[in-house]
Scaffold this active site. Structure first.
Site, PDB file in Angstrom:
ATOM      1  N   LYS A   5     -36.119 112.036  73.546  1.00  0.00           N
ATOM      2  CA  LYS A   5     -35.313 113.266  73.505  1.00  0.00           C
ATOM      3  C   LYS A   5     -33.906 112.992  74.034  1.00  0.00           C
ATOM      4  O   LYS A   5     -33.670 111.954  74.656  1.00  0.00           O
ATOM      5  CB  LYS A   5     -36.002 114.348  74.337  1.00  0.00           C
ATOM      6  CG  LYS A   5     -36.126 113.972  75.820  1.00  0.00           C
ATOM      7  CD  LYS A   5     -37.101 114.875  76.572  1.00  0.00           C
ATOM      8  CE  LYS A   5     -37.202 114.444  78.020  1.00  0.00           C
ATOM      9  NZ  LYS A   5     -38.306 115.106  78.730  1.00  0.00           N
ATOM     10  N   TYR A 236      -2.915 115.504  88.582  1.00  0.00           N
ATOM     11  CA  TYR A 236      -2.955 116.957  88.793  1.00  0.00           C
ATOM     12  C   TYR A 236      -3.049 117.320  90.266  1.00  0.00           C
ATOM     13  O   TYR A 236      -3.873 116.774  91.006  1.00  0.00           O
ATOM     14  CB  TYR A 236      -4.174 117.566  88.073  1.00  0.00           C
ATOM     15  CG  TYR A 236      -3.973 117.736  86.586  1.00  0.00           C
ATOM     16  CD1 TYR A 236      -2.937 118.530  86.082  1.00  0.00           C
ATOM     17  CD2 TYR A 236      -4.825 117.122  85.684  1.00  0.00           C
ATOM     18  CE1 TYR A 236      -2.767 118.687  84.712  1.00  0.00           C
ATOM     19  CE2 TYR A 236      -4.662 117.276  84.320  1.00  0.00           C
ATOM     20  CZ  TYR A 236      -3.626 118.057  83.839  1.00  0.00           C
ATOM     21  OH  TYR A 236      -3.455 118.216  82.487  1.00  0.00           O
ATOM     22  N   MET A 284      -9.024 115.247  81.781  1.00  0.00           N
ATOM     23  CA  MET A 284      -9.867 115.321  80.581  1.00  0.00           C
ATOM     24  C   MET A 284     -10.056 113.960  79.922  1.00  0.00           C
ATOM     25  O   MET A 284     -11.156 113.586  79.534  1.00  0.00           O
ATOM     26  CB  MET A 284      -9.284 116.325  79.578  1.00  0.00           C
ATOM     27  CG  MET A 284     -10.206 116.608  78.412  1.00  0.00           C
ATOM     28  SD  MET A 284      -9.545 117.783  77.222  1.00  0.00           S
ATOM     29  CE  MET A 284      -9.744 119.326  78.067  1.00  0.00           C
TER      30      MET A 284
HETATM   31  C1  LIG Z   1     -38.977 114.184  79.534  1.00  0.00           C
HETATM   32  C2  LIG Z   1     -40.438 114.245  79.650  1.00  0.00           C
HETATM   33  C3  LIG Z   1     -41.178 113.130  80.074  1.00  0.00           C
HETATM   34  C4  LIG Z   1     -40.529 111.850  80.557  1.00  0.00           C
HETATM   35  O1  LIG Z   1     -40.115 112.002  81.891  1.00  0.00           O
HETATM   36  P1  LIG Z   1     -39.472 110.767  82.701  1.00  0.00           P
HETATM   37  O2  LIG Z   1     -39.337 111.266  84.079  1.00  0.00           O
HETATM   38  O3  LIG Z   1     -38.145 110.506  82.059  1.00  0.00           O
HETATM   39  O4  LIG Z   1     -40.389 109.614  82.548  1.00  0.00           O
HETATM   40  C5  LIG Z   1     -42.545 113.223  80.039  1.00  0.00           C
HETATM   41  N1  LIG Z   1     -43.164 114.353  79.655  1.00  0.00           N
HETATM   42  C6  LIG Z   1     -42.489 115.458  79.288  1.00  0.00           C
HETATM   43  C7  LIG Z   1     -43.218 116.687  78.898  1.00  0.00           C
HETATM   44  C8  LIG Z   1     -41.106 115.449  79.280  1.00  0.00           C
HETATM   45  O5  LIG Z   1     -40.433 116.534  78.910  1.00  0.00           O
END
Ligand SMILES: *Cc1c(COP(=O)(O)O)cnc(C)c1O
Length: 344
Positions: A5, A236, A284
């Site tokens: 993800k 800045y 930025m």
């Molecule tokens: C993101 C996620 C993981 C992985 O977690 P890590 O701490 O990065 O290993 C596992 N299970 C679910 C449901 C997640 O959303």
């Protein structure tokens, strides 16, 4: 099941998925249906679990791309079965129990009803049951053992509900490393696959070799070297004033690249194997570094914001300390807001 993800935690979802597939990954985890569709378009054939985006609007994509929805409660079951029926397939689903995370899913007391709803749906097949740890990154916490025990007690009923083979999974990286007995049928590491411990620098320091090695580097180049007199206000609000005749290197990086403004007067970078401090406000698209004490910095010199150079290394855990966050957020920001090149 590698978690890819957030574009592979900023490392490039498709490239990472291909590498993990070549190393034997059995399935993939994504947050959104659209990510799963991209994996299918890239030729990934393993099951792809959609952890978050299982809502009415994404059901056609989920079914058409043969993704595996993670069902958090009974409200989506009928629509999911209907969608599968339209495509004339039996769709495998996983269920999410809230065994103590307190975020998403169905509580143990209501879990039997959810299982029965899926077993009773004409075009759904129960392939798995999962839960998530709230504190698996904390080795001292007793919470994980409790969550594991609740999950196992609640899933024990699957045997008498006659649901065939059902994959039980619970462990993120913390569960995989730190929670005895949590590996069950499948594990779901994310951060560990990108080279970091879920408990940050402390975890890395305590880990037995062979240690994980961070995968990501974030590199730029000096675009200008300036000699400025003592007493010059820089950037800045003139947040920094030189105390001496100074050499300042200008970097073409700023908060638009995920090098957040709260790194002002916190961060260091590596130039020619030496550490140099960020001075003045991170803006930025520009950041200033005091290189007065470095040997001959030049325009075009490589600057490492994250990663190793010579004997020195700046990790996402160190940057996370400066930003008051965790490595995960640093990797997502740097990786998603910049051009990526895959090396080796
Ligand atoms: C993101 C996620 C993981 C992985 O977690 P890590 O701490 O990065 O290993 C596992 N299970 C679910 C449901 C997640 O959303």
């Amino acid at each position: 099941m590698p978690l890819v993800k957030a574009n592979g935690y900023g490392h490039g979802m498709i490239e990472c998925a291909r590498i993990f597939a070549s190393q034997g990954a059995a399935a993939f985890g994504v947050a959104e249906a659209a990510e799963g569709v991209q994996l299918r378009q890239a030729g990934i054939t393993q099951p792809v679990l959609v952890l978050v985006g299982v809502v009415e609007q994404t059901l056609p994509d989920i079914v058409n791309a043969r993704l595996t929805p993670v069902v958090a409660d009974g409200s989506i079951v009928a629509a999911l079965s209907r969608q599968a029926c339209e495509s004339n397939i039996e769709l495998g689903v996983h269920l999410k129990m809230d065994a103590g995370m307190g975020r998403q899913g169905t509580l143990p007391a209501d879990f039997r009803d959810l299982v029965q709803a899926v077993l009773g749906a004409s075009h759904l097949r129960l392939d798995g049951v999962m839960a998530h740890f709230p504190s698996a990154d904390d080795r001292q916490s007793g919470s994980s053992a409790e969550v594991l025990s609740i999950f196992q007690q609640t899933t024990a009923m699957l045997a008498d509900l006659n649901c065939g083979k059902c994959c039980l999974h619970l462990a993120n990286s913390g569960g995989l490393f730190y929670v005895a007995g949590a590996r069950l049928d499948m594990v779901r590491p994310g951060i560990a696959l990108y080279g970091y411990y879920p408990d940050g620098a402390a975890g890395a320091a305590q880990a037995a070799p062979p240690r994980l090695r961070p995968a990501m580097r974030y590199v730029t180049r000096i675009i200008q070297v300036r000699r400025v007199p003592a007493g010059s206000g820089l950037g800045y609000n003139h947040l920094f004033t030189t105390a001496r005749l100074s050499t300042i290197a200008v970097l073409p990086v700023g908060y638009a690249n995920g090098y957040l403004r709260n790194l002002t007067h916190q961060a260091q970078v590596l130039i020619n194997g030496h550490r140099a401090p960020v001075v003045g406000r991170v803006s930025m698209n520009l950041t200033l570094v005091d290189v007065t004490d470095l040997p001959e910095p030049r325009v075009g010199d490589e600057v490492v914001l994250l990663g190793r150079q010579g004997q020195e290394e700046i990790t996402a855990d160190e940057i996370a300390g400066w930003m008051e966050t965790i490595s995960y957020e640093v990797l997502c920001l740097f990786g998603q807001l910049n051009a990526r090149v895959m090396v080796d």
